[in-house]
Design a protein around this motif. Structure first.
Motif, PDB file in Angstrom:
ATOM      1  N   ASP A  65       0.841  -1.193   0.000  1.00 25.06           N
ATOM      2  CA  ASP A  65       0.000   0.000   0.000  1.00 25.06           C
ATOM      3  C   ASP A  65       0.878   1.246   0.000  1.00 25.06           C
ATOM      4  N   PRO A  66       0.295   2.452  -0.010  1.00 27.31           N
ATOM      5  CA  PRO A  66       1.124   3.668  -0.049  1.00 27.31           C
ATOM      6  C   PRO A  66       2.085   3.808   1.118  1.00 27.31           C
ATOM      7  N   ASN A  67       1.846   3.100   2.228  1.00 29.83           N
ATOM      8  CA  ASN A  67       2.744   3.146   3.386  1.00 29.83           C
ATOM      9  C   ASN A  67       3.793   2.039   3.364  1.00 29.83           C
ATOM     10  N   LYS A  97       9.486   4.916  -1.542  1.00 26.76           N
ATOM     11  CA  LYS A  97       8.596   5.020  -2.705  1.00 26.76           C
ATOM     12  C   LYS A  97       8.060   3.661  -3.128  1.00 26.76           C
ATOM     13  N   ASP A 135     -10.052  -2.685  -0.794  1.00 21.27           N
ATOM     14  CA  ASP A 135     -10.617  -1.685  -1.706  1.00 21.27           C
ATOM     15  C   ASP A 135     -10.245  -2.081  -3.133  1.00 21.27           C
ATOM     16  N   SER A 138     -10.261   1.148  -5.842  1.00 19.10           N
ATOM     17  CA  SER A 138      -9.187   2.159  -5.864  1.00 19.10           C
ATOM     18  C   SER A 138      -7.927   1.569  -5.243  1.00 19.10           C
ATOM     19  N   VAL A 140      -4.718   1.607  -6.106  1.00 20.61           N
ATOM     20  CA  VAL A 140      -3.509   2.430  -6.063  1.00 20.61           C
ATOM     21  C   VAL A 140      -3.519   3.319  -4.823  1.00 20.61           C
ATOM     22  N   GLU A 141      -4.685   3.862  -4.496  1.00 17.87           N
ATOM     23  CA  GLU A 141      -4.796   4.769  -3.358  1.00 17.87           C
ATOM     24  C   GLU A 141      -4.918   4.028  -2.026  1.00 17.87           C
ATOM     25  N   ASN A 142      -5.554   2.842  -2.035  1.00 20.55           N
ATOM     26  CA  ASN A 142      -5.954   2.245  -0.764  1.00 20.55           C
ATOM     27  C   ASN A 142      -5.600   0.773  -0.576  1.00 20.55           C
ATOM     28  N   ARG A 147       4.737  -1.073  -6.804  1.00 19.01           N
ATOM     29  CA  ARG A 147       5.151   0.324  -6.820  1.00 19.01           C
ATOM     30  C   ARG A 147       6.649   0.419  -7.097  1.00 19.01           C
ATOM     31  N   TYR A 173       0.877   1.821 -16.299  1.00 18.04           N
ATOM     32  CA  TYR A 173       1.816   2.726 -15.648  1.00 18.04           C
ATOM     33  C   TYR A 173       3.224   2.146 -15.776  1.00 18.04           C
ATOM     34  N   SER A 236      -9.243  -2.780 -12.206  1.00 17.36           N
ATOM     35  CA  SER A 236      -9.950  -2.667 -10.928  1.00 17.36           C
ATOM     36  C   SER A 236     -11.455  -2.700 -11.141  1.00 17.36           C
TER      37      SER A 236
END
Length: 248
Positions: A65-67, A97, A135, A138, A140-142, A147, A173, A236
């Motif tokens: 995830d983003p974290n 990242k 999720d 979404s 990518v966000e959640n 990555r 991407y 998604s």
């Protein structure tokens, strides 16, 4: 007057019965959904070579995830990964990242026999559950994806996969892979990875929703010593989204 009272009382009892039936039905739906709901992640990464490569080091994206966290990352950290050869070493790195898996091995592959290449393919796999609803609309966000996610843009989904309710979305991407090894110029090495994240439940019939994330197969010819950019793909919003909303 008694007749009016009886009619009124009967009407009230009917309303009460309908209300209780409706409440019981909704309670059954909610309880059944909660008890049957499960979220799962299925991750694979396959490295294939048609000859021997030596002094091997890969840095490969893993779903996070983003974290930088995910059930996949947690399971790799616990060394609960199938398909790992005995002479491979796996280490996780968080760059801020992206979360990367460092793969180190003295050699991968087999020498040719009588001039014929011997294909070696190794697949690392993690199958794990999610502690919470995923999720899948979404990710990518959640949720967990490969990555870093760079220059993401929406693309047309494969023919036949678009849903009539327009929930399905597809994206391309760019992301990064590091490969360092020595090899003959004729050697071909390919790397591809995939993730399927699914919520499934049963109320009256089995239903599910999901997203898929892949790193397009990257083929390297000869030896390599550095970072490469490769294509990532996400689909998604796959499946059904008419399940009850969990509010607590």
């Amino acid at each position: 007057m008694d007749k009016i009272i009886k009619i009124t009382l009967g009407f009230f009892i009917l309303i009460l019965v309908v209300f209780v039936a409706f409440f019981s039905y909704m309670s059954y739906i909610d309880t059944t959904y909660r008890n049957s709901l499960s979220g799962t992640y299925a991750y694979t990464c396959t490295i294939t070579t048609d000859a021997v490569i030596s002094n091997v080091t890969f840095f490969l994206p893993v779903p996070a995830d983003p974290n930088g966290n995910s059930p996949v990352v947690a399971q790799i950290s616990s060394r609960d990964v199938t398909g790992v050869p005995g002479d491979w070493n796996l280490t996780l790195f968080d760059t801020g990242k992206a979360t990367l898996l460092k793969v180190s091995a003295p050699t991968i592959g087999k020498p040719a026999i009588n001039g014929s290449a011997q294909i070696t393919s190794v697949t690392l796999a993690v199958n794990t559950s999610s502690p919470a609803l995923i999720d899948t609309r979404s990710p990518v966000e959640n949720a967990a994806v490969f990555r870093p996610v760079q220059d993401i843009h929406e693309v047309a989904c494969p023919a036949g996969e678009a849903k009539t309710d327009n929930t399905t979305e597809c994206f391309n991407y760019f992301t990064n892979i590091y490969a360092d090894y020595t090899a003959a110029s004729s050697v071909s090495v390919s790397i591809n990875a995939s993730l399927e994240a699914t919520n499934s439940w049963t109320i009256f019939t089995p239903e599910s929703n999901a997203y898929e994330n892949r790193i397009a197969m990257l083929t390297i010819h000869g030896e390599n010593h550095g970072w490469m950019t490769t294509l990532g793909w996400i689909e998604s919003g796959i499946g059904e989204y008419d399940a009850p909303t969990i509010t607590s």
